[in-house]
Design a protein around this motif. Structure first.
Motif, PDB file in Angstrom:
ATOM      1  N   TYR A   1      80.324 -28.440  29.635  1.00 48.24           N
ATOM      2  CA  TYR A   1      79.310 -29.464  29.505  1.00 48.24           C
ATOM      3  C   TYR A   1      79.865 -30.795  29.980  1.00 48.24           C
ATOM      4  CZ  TYR A   1      77.323 -25.904  26.490  1.00 48.24           C
ATOM      5  OH  TYR A   1      76.831 -24.741  25.998  1.00 48.24           O
ATOM      6  N   GLU A   2      79.325 -31.283  31.061  1.00 47.65           N
ATOM      7  CA  GLU A   2      79.764 -32.576  31.583  1.00 47.65           C
ATOM      8  C   GLU A   2      78.890 -33.685  31.009  1.00 47.65           C
ATOM      9  OE1 GLU A   2      82.300 -33.395  33.361  1.00 47.65           O
ATOM     10  OE2 GLU A   2      82.989 -31.402  33.857  1.00 47.65           O
ATOM     11  N   TYR A   3      79.497 -34.707  30.491  1.00 49.63           N
ATOM     12  CA  TYR A   3      78.796 -35.862  29.941  1.00 49.63           C
ATOM     13  C   TYR A   3      77.759 -35.457  28.898  1.00 49.63           C
ATOM     14  CZ  TYR A   3      81.110 -38.631  33.462  1.00 49.63           C
ATOM     15  OH  TYR A   3      82.043 -39.247  34.226  1.00 49.63           O
ATOM     16  N   TYR A  11      76.898 -22.852  36.921  1.00 53.68           N
ATOM     17  CA  TYR A  11      77.300 -24.179  37.400  1.00 53.68           C
ATOM     18  C   TYR A  11      78.596 -24.572  36.706  1.00 53.68           C
ATOM     19  CZ  TYR A  11      77.698 -29.110  38.287  1.00 53.68           C
ATOM     20  OH  TYR A  11      78.192 -30.330  38.662  1.00 53.68           O
ATOM     21  N   ASP A  12      78.665 -24.363  35.406  1.00 49.93           N
ATOM     22  CA  ASP A  12      79.887 -24.709  34.676  1.00 49.93           C
ATOM     23  C   ASP A  12      81.079 -23.901  35.181  1.00 49.93           C
ATOM     24  OD1 ASP A  12      78.949 -26.771  33.101  1.00 49.93           O
ATOM     25  OD2 ASP A  12      78.379 -25.462  31.451  1.00 49.93           O
ATOM     26  N   VAL A  13      80.860 -22.619  35.506  1.00 51.59           N
ATOM     27  CA  VAL A  13      81.941 -21.800  36.065  1.00 51.59           C
ATOM     28  C   VAL A  13      82.375 -22.378  37.414  1.00 51.59           C
ATOM     29  CG1 VAL A  13      82.528 -19.524  37.003  1.00 51.59           C
ATOM     30  CG2 VAL A  13      81.278 -19.701  34.836  1.00 51.59           C
ATOM     31  N   ALA A  14      81.410 -22.688  38.268  1.00 52.70           N
ATOM     32  CA  ALA A  14      81.725 -23.241  39.594  1.00 52.70           C
ATOM     33  C   ALA A  14      82.439 -24.587  39.465  1.00 52.70           C
ATOM     34  CB  ALA A  14      80.446 -23.394  40.414  1.00 52.70           C
ATOM     35  N   PHE A  16      84.211 -25.641  36.942  1.00 53.45           N
ATOM     36  CA  PHE A  16      85.553 -25.359  36.428  1.00 53.45           C
ATOM     37  C   PHE A  16      86.482 -24.967  37.576  1.00 53.45           C
ATOM     38  CE2 PHE A  16      88.567 -22.062  35.071  1.00 53.45           C
ATOM     39  CZ  PHE A  16      89.350 -22.802  34.198  1.00 53.45           C
ATOM     40  N   GLU A  17      86.005 -24.106  38.471  1.00 56.78           N
ATOM     41  CA  GLU A  17      86.822 -23.692  39.614  1.00 56.78           C
ATOM     42  C   GLU A  17      87.174 -24.889  40.498  1.00 56.78           C
ATOM     43  OE1 GLU A  17      84.686 -20.633  41.653  1.00 56.78           O
ATOM     44  OE2 GLU A  17      85.138 -19.128  40.127  1.00 56.78           O
ATOM     45  N   CYS A  18      86.189 -25.748  40.737  1.00 49.31           N
ATOM     46  CA  CYS A  18      86.460 -26.936  41.564  1.00 49.31           C
ATOM     47  C   CYS A  18      87.467 -27.862  40.888  1.00 49.31           C
ATOM     48  CB  CYS A  18      85.159 -27.684  41.850  1.00 49.31           C
ATOM     49  SG  CYS A  18      84.030 -26.816  42.951  1.00 49.31           S
ATOM     50  N   GLU A  19      87.323 -28.063  39.583  1.00 45.35           N
ATOM     51  CA  GLU A  19      88.252 -28.913  38.845  1.00 45.35           C
ATOM     52  C   GLU A  19      89.654 -28.311  38.825  1.00 45.35           C
ATOM     53  OE1 GLU A  19      87.654 -31.978  37.572  1.00 45.35           O
ATOM     54  OE2 GLU A  19      85.645 -31.875  38.419  1.00 45.35           O
ATOM     55  N   HIS A  20      89.736 -26.993  38.879  1.00 46.34           N
ATOM     56  CA  HIS A  20      91.024 -26.296  38.917  1.00 46.34           C
ATOM     57  C   HIS A  20      91.824 -26.681  40.170  1.00 46.34           C
ATOM     58  CE1 HIS A  20      93.911 -23.095  38.238  1.00 46.34           C
ATOM     59  NE2 HIS A  20      93.727 -22.672  39.461  1.00 46.34           N
ATOM     60  N   CYS A  21      91.144 -27.188  41.177  1.00 46.48           N
ATOM     61  CA  CYS A  21      91.795 -27.563  42.435  1.00 46.48           C
ATOM     62  C   CYS A  21      92.484 -28.917  42.352  1.00 46.48           C
ATOM     63  CB  CYS A  21      90.767 -27.568  43.566  1.00 46.48           C
ATOM     64  SG  CYS A  21      90.102 -25.928  43.887  1.00 46.48           S
ATOM     65  N   GLY A  22      92.382 -29.558  41.209  1.00 46.49           N
ATOM     66  CA  GLY A  22      93.076 -30.830  41.030  1.00 46.49           C
ATOM     67  C   GLY A  22      92.382 -31.971  41.740  1.00 46.49           C
ATOM     68  N   VAL A  90      77.614 -18.549  41.592  1.00 45.81           N
ATOM     69  CA  VAL A  90      78.788 -19.431  41.544  1.00 45.81           C
ATOM     70  C   VAL A  90      78.994 -20.103  42.903  1.00 45.81           C
ATOM     71  CG1 VAL A  90      81.301 -19.510  41.278  1.00 45.81           C
ATOM     72  CG2 VAL A  90      79.921 -18.254  39.626  1.00 45.81           C
ATOM     73  N   ARG A  91      78.853 -19.346  43.996  1.00 46.48           N
ATOM     74  CA  ARG A  91      78.996 -19.947  45.329  1.00 46.48           C
ATOM     75  C   ARG A  91      77.980 -21.062  45.541  1.00 46.48           C
ATOM     76  NH1 ARG A  91      80.348 -14.691  46.659  1.00 46.48           N
ATOM     77  NH2 ARG A  91      78.212 -14.116  47.179  1.00 46.48           N
ATOM     78  N   LEU A  92      76.739 -20.832  45.144  1.00 48.10           N
ATOM     79  CA  LEU A  92      75.702 -21.844  45.281  1.00 48.10           C
ATOM     80  C   LEU A  92      76.014 -23.059  44.420  1.00 48.10           C
ATOM     81  CD1 LEU A  92      72.909 -22.633  46.425  1.00 48.10           C
ATOM     82  CD2 LEU A  92      71.920 -21.539  44.395  1.00 48.10           C
ATOM     83  N   PHE A  93      76.400 -22.830  43.175  1.00 48.57           N
ATOM     84  CA  PHE A  93      76.686 -23.941  42.274  1.00 48.57           C
ATOM     85  C   PHE A  93      77.991 -24.651  42.626  1.00 48.57           C
ATOM     86  CE2 PHE A  93      73.661 -21.948  39.111  1.00 48.57           C
ATOM     87  CZ  PHE A  93      72.738 -22.988  39.182  1.00 48.57           C
ATOM     88  N   ARG A  94      78.911 -23.985  43.304  1.00 49.55           N
ATOM     89  CA  ARG A  94      80.128 -24.664  43.764  1.00 49.55           C
ATOM     90  C   ARG A  94      79.722 -25.750  44.772  1.00 49.55           C
ATOM     91  NH1 ARG A  94      83.925 -20.643  46.121  1.00 49.55           N
ATOM     92  NH2 ARG A  94      84.165 -19.896  44.008  1.00 49.55           N
ATOM     93  N   MET A  95      78.764 -25.420  45.615  1.00 46.97           N
ATOM     94  CA  MET A  95      78.249 -26.404  46.565  1.00 46.97           C
ATOM     95  C   MET A  95      77.604 -27.570  45.803  1.00 46.97           C
ATOM     96  SD  MET A  95      75.810 -25.638  49.863  1.00 46.97           S
ATOM     97  CE  MET A  95      74.384 -25.136  48.948  1.00 46.97           C
ATOM     98  N   ALA A  96      76.807 -27.259  44.774  1.00 41.79           N
ATOM     99  CA  ALA A  96      76.147 -28.299  43.977  1.00 41.79           C
ATOM    100  C   ALA A  96      77.166 -29.179  43.259  1.00 41.79           C
ATOM    101  CB  ALA A  96      75.195 -27.662  42.973  1.00 41.79           C
TER     102      ALA A  96
END
Length: 161
Positions: A1-3, A11-14, A16-22, A90-96
């Motif tokens: 949950y963001e903010y 979306y949260d999974v995607a 999380f993956e993006c945030e994992h990239c630092g 997840v692929r779609l939400f990673r883009m979002a």
């Protein structure tokens, strides 16, 4: 949950993956750290198993996030179809996620250079061209990198169709 808002689960999974990239220290995410297809599938299989167990434990019937229909709660493992559909989400939400945080970074940067009246065209141009200290956080650099990743994800998705 963001903010403090509730997002779609994938979306949260995607995100999380993006945030994992630092990149939260210097604004330069390393997208090579994204999980590979097999690791992502294993994660989603475990997610479905845990979700199904929770539903069974609660004795509830719920709405299926994949099909939108009502689902009977079981502890059965995820089906190949279900995992494939979740991977697509997840692929779609990673883009979002990249679009969202890219815009956020740009807006944060605009507030930085305008709020205190210190906006200088030369400073903004040098930041856009990457002439900044990489050891220091930079919202503009972060936003620019996330928007670039959005474009990469979009191109990949368009090519896959």
């Amino acid at each position: 949950y963001e903010y403090g808002s509730i997002n779609y689960t994938m979306y949260d999974v995607a995100n999380f993956e993006c945030e994992h990239c630092g990149g939260n220290d210097n604004g330069v995410p390393n997208f090579e750290l994204l999980p590979g297809e097999e690791r992502q599938r294993r994660f989603l299989e475990e997610y479905v198993r845990e979700r199904n167990e929770m539903r069974m434990f609660n004795g509830s019937r719920g709405e299926d996030a994949v099909t939108g229909g009502t689902t009977t709660c079981t502890s059965a493992p995820a089906t190949e179809k279900e995992v494939s559909e979740l991977c697509s989400q997840v692929r779609l939400f990673r883009m979002a996620s990249n679009l969202y945080w890219g815009i956020w970074g740009i807006l944060q940067a605009a507030g930085e250079v305008v709020a205190d009246g210190s906006f200088a065209r030369e400073d903004a141009m040098s930041r856009l061209e990457g002439e900044v200290d990489l050891d220091k956080w930079d919202n503009l650099r972060y936003g620019k990198n996330r928007l670039e990743r959005y474009r990469v994800c979009k191109e990949r998705m368009m090519l896959a169709k």
